[in-house]
Design a protein around this motif. Structure first.
Motif, short mmCIF file in Angstrom:
data_model
loop_
_atom_site.label_atom_id
_atom_site.label_comp_id
_atom_site.label_asym_id
_atom_site.label_seq_id
_atom_site.Cartn_x
_atom_site.Cartn_y
_atom_site.Cartn_z
N UNK A 1 0.84 -1.20 0.00
CA UNK A 1 0.00 0.00 0.00
C UNK A 1 0.88 1.25 0.00
N UNK A 2 0.64 2.14 -0.95
CA UNK A 2 1.35 3.41 -1.01
C UNK A 2 0.62 4.42 -0.13
N UNK A 3 1.21 4.76 1.01
CA UNK A 3 0.55 5.63 1.98
C UNK A 3 1.26 6.98 2.15
N UNK A 4 2.45 7.12 1.57
CA UNK A 4 3.26 8.30 1.83
C UNK A 4 4.14 8.07 3.06
N UNK A 5 4.92 9.06 3.39
CA UNK A 5 5.84 8.96 4.54
C UNK A 5 5.09 9.24 5.84
N UNK A 6 5.21 8.33 6.81
CA UNK A 6 4.48 8.50 8.07
C UNK A 6 4.94 9.74 8.83
N UNK A 7 6.20 10.14 8.65
CA UNK A 7 6.69 11.32 9.37
C UNK A 7 5.99 12.60 8.98
N UNK A 8 5.40 12.63 7.78
CA UNK A 8 4.71 13.85 7.34
C UNK A 8 3.40 14.07 8.08
N UNK A 9 2.91 13.06 8.79
CA UNK A 9 1.72 13.26 9.62
C UNK A 9 1.97 14.35 10.66
N UNK A 10 3.23 14.49 11.09
CA UNK A 10 3.55 15.57 12.03
C UNK A 10 3.29 16.94 11.41
N UNK A 11 3.54 17.04 10.12
CA UNK A 11 3.39 18.33 9.46
C UNK A 11 1.92 18.77 9.48
N UNK A 12 1.02 17.81 9.32
CA UNK A 12 -0.41 18.14 9.23
C UNK A 12 -1.13 18.04 10.58
N UNK A 13 -0.56 17.30 11.54
CA UNK A 13 -1.31 17.01 12.76
C UNK A 13 -0.68 17.53 14.05
N UNK A 14 0.61 17.79 14.06
CA UNK A 14 1.27 18.19 15.30
C UNK A 14 1.38 19.71 15.41
N UNK A 15 1.32 20.20 16.63
CA UNK A 15 1.60 21.61 16.87
C UNK A 15 3.11 21.81 16.94
N UNK A 16 3.56 22.97 16.52
CA UNK A 16 4.99 23.28 16.61
C UNK A 16 5.20 24.49 17.51
N UNK A 17 6.36 24.51 18.13
CA UNK A 17 6.70 25.61 19.03
C UNK A 17 6.95 26.88 18.22
N UNK A 18 6.65 28.03 18.82
CA UNK A 18 7.10 29.28 18.23
C UNK A 18 8.61 29.35 18.37
N UNK A 19 9.23 30.26 17.64
CA UNK A 19 10.68 30.39 17.72
C UNK A 19 11.10 30.78 19.14
N UNK A 20 10.32 31.63 19.79
CA UNK A 20 10.63 32.02 21.17
C UNK A 20 10.49 30.81 22.11
N UNK A 21 9.43 30.02 21.93
CA UNK A 21 9.25 28.84 22.78
C UNK A 21 10.38 27.83 22.57
N UNK A 22 10.81 27.69 21.30
CA UNK A 22 11.91 26.77 21.01
C UNK A 22 13.19 27.24 21.69
N UNK A 23 13.50 28.53 21.57
CA UNK A 23 14.71 29.07 22.20
C UNK A 23 14.67 28.90 23.71
N UNK A 24 13.50 29.13 24.30
CA UNK A 24 13.35 28.96 25.75
C UNK A 24 13.55 27.51 26.14
N UNK A 25 12.96 26.59 25.39
CA UNK A 25 13.10 25.17 25.68
C UNK A 25 14.55 24.71 25.58
N UNK A 26 15.27 25.23 24.59
CA UNK A 26 16.66 24.85 24.38
C UNK A 26 17.63 25.64 25.26
#
Length: 384
Positions: free
Chosen positions: A172-197
């Protein structure tokens, strides 16, 4: 009848790709999810990423520690042997109706061999691909022949798996499973990322991951030194460098990136593991994704980020026009970075298409599994 689906994960990157599939299996009334974790997840050297799995709300049903602290191919083979002993016990105890594995690593073929001998059906994700610069290439094809069900990332890969003798209705051709993150996951703002790191990200930066090449004449230390020298030609850019994986030669790179970060504390951040959320967030704001990770080929184009792909590790994979391939010497890497940062390449990225799907792979896999019989004997398919 509820059926038990076991999913194996052995690395931080692979777990990140599997996240939404695990969530969808967990939520499906037809399945009882069992997670088998091993490999790099339990290594303090690589960030003990098993903790992230549990923080994400999953239960690890079998913990298989197998990774020897070695830089040699002998150490990798011995790790596989240790793993097979642990996998045999785990599979015997869990007795899943099917085992799902992703990709092409040595930990993955170890559990696939165990399941094959124990007559547990295998579903293989990301088969049919070519990566000529790593022995992962042969491992991937070997797992294809052990598996009964196949979930591939693009149509040419589906055709290749069928060409290898697999029944078309099980590929079955389903595409790359990692791309589900692109459509379904929230991402940190740049400020939140800098704070986390705990790292100032007010300047543009590169996201760098370089893994050892295991099936070509590409010395990881010399190539990585050239990469670091190339980065020095771009002093206005900060750098986030993640650790390499646990393949033979990877531990030679870690001291180099640590030293590089210590010498440039305000510009360079070296980190064992970012985790899925921070990694994709960091990728989405990066001026360029640099190295030889598959994420630069698959995920970065979906985020419209340029990639500098170094050397032969990913050679043979389908790639978007956003990917700039280069050699392993200093002039080639430096030149590729200049191309990736150019206005002309930025315009090309806007028109580029990602060949790896639309970010809906997990649901397609679960739907297919829910309507499939796992106990049907596998037969070789001959092309007409």
């Amino acid at each position: 009848m509820i059926r038990t689906v076991a999913v194996f994960t052995g690395t931080r990157a692979e777990y990140g790709l599997l996240y939404w599939l695990l969530k969808d299996i967990q939520a499906c009334a037809d399945f009882d999810l069992r997670i088998i974790a091993g490999g790099m997840h339990f290594s303090p050297e690589f960030g003990e990423t098993w903790r992230q799995i549990e923080e994400d709300g999953f239960h690890i049903d079998a913990k298989v520690e197998l990774l020897l602290s070695s830089n040699s191919s002998v150490g990798v083979v011995k790790s596989m042997g240790v793993g097979m002993i642990g996998f045999a016990d785990a599979l015997d105890r869990l007795r899943p109706d099917i085992l799902l594995v992703l990709g092409d690593r040595f930990e993955t073929i170890a559990i696939a061999q165990s399941a094959l001998i124990m007559q547990i059906p295998i579903g293989h994700i990301h088969g049919g691909e070519i990566t000529e610069g790593a022995y992962d290439d042969a491992i991937r094809h070997a797992i294809t022949k052990m598996a009964s069900f196949h979930f591939v990332a693009a149509e040419p890969y589906r055709e290749r798996v069928v060409q290898m003798g697999e029944q078309p209705d099980r590929v079955l051709c389903v595409g790359a499973v990692g791309l589900d993150h692109i459509t379904r996951s929230t991402r940190l703002t740049l400020h939140e990322l800098a704070t986390s790191l705990r790292f100032d990200l007010r300047r543009p930066y590169f996201l760098v991951t370089y893994h050892p090449v295991t099936a070509a004449n590409e010395d990881p230390v010399s190539v990585f030194k050239c990469l670091l020298e190339a980065l020095d030609f771009f002093p206005d850019y900060q750098v986030i460098i993640t650790y390499p994986n646990a393949d033979n030669g990877g531990r030679y790179i870690i001291p180099l990136l640590k030293q590089y970060a210590e010498e440039h504390p305000s510009r360079i951040l070296a980190i064992a593991s970012l985790g899925s959320e921070r990694y994709l967030s960091a990728m989405s704001y990066a001026a360029a994704v640099v190295g030889n990770s598959s994420s630069g080929i698959i995920e970065a184009p979906a985020l419209n980020r340029p990639t500098v792909n170094i050397g032969v590790r990913q050679e043979g994979r389908l790639a978007s026009a956003s990917v700039v391939n280069c050699g392993v010497d200093l002039p080639s890497i430096r030149g590729a970075l200049n191309v990736a940062l150019s206005e002309a390449h930025s315009d090309a990225i806007k028109k580029a298409k990602n060949p790896y799907g639309q970010g809906d792979a997990a649901a397609a896999i679960v739907q297919f599994l829910a309507s499939s019989k796992f106990d049907v004997p596998k037969k070789f398919y001959d092309l007409e």
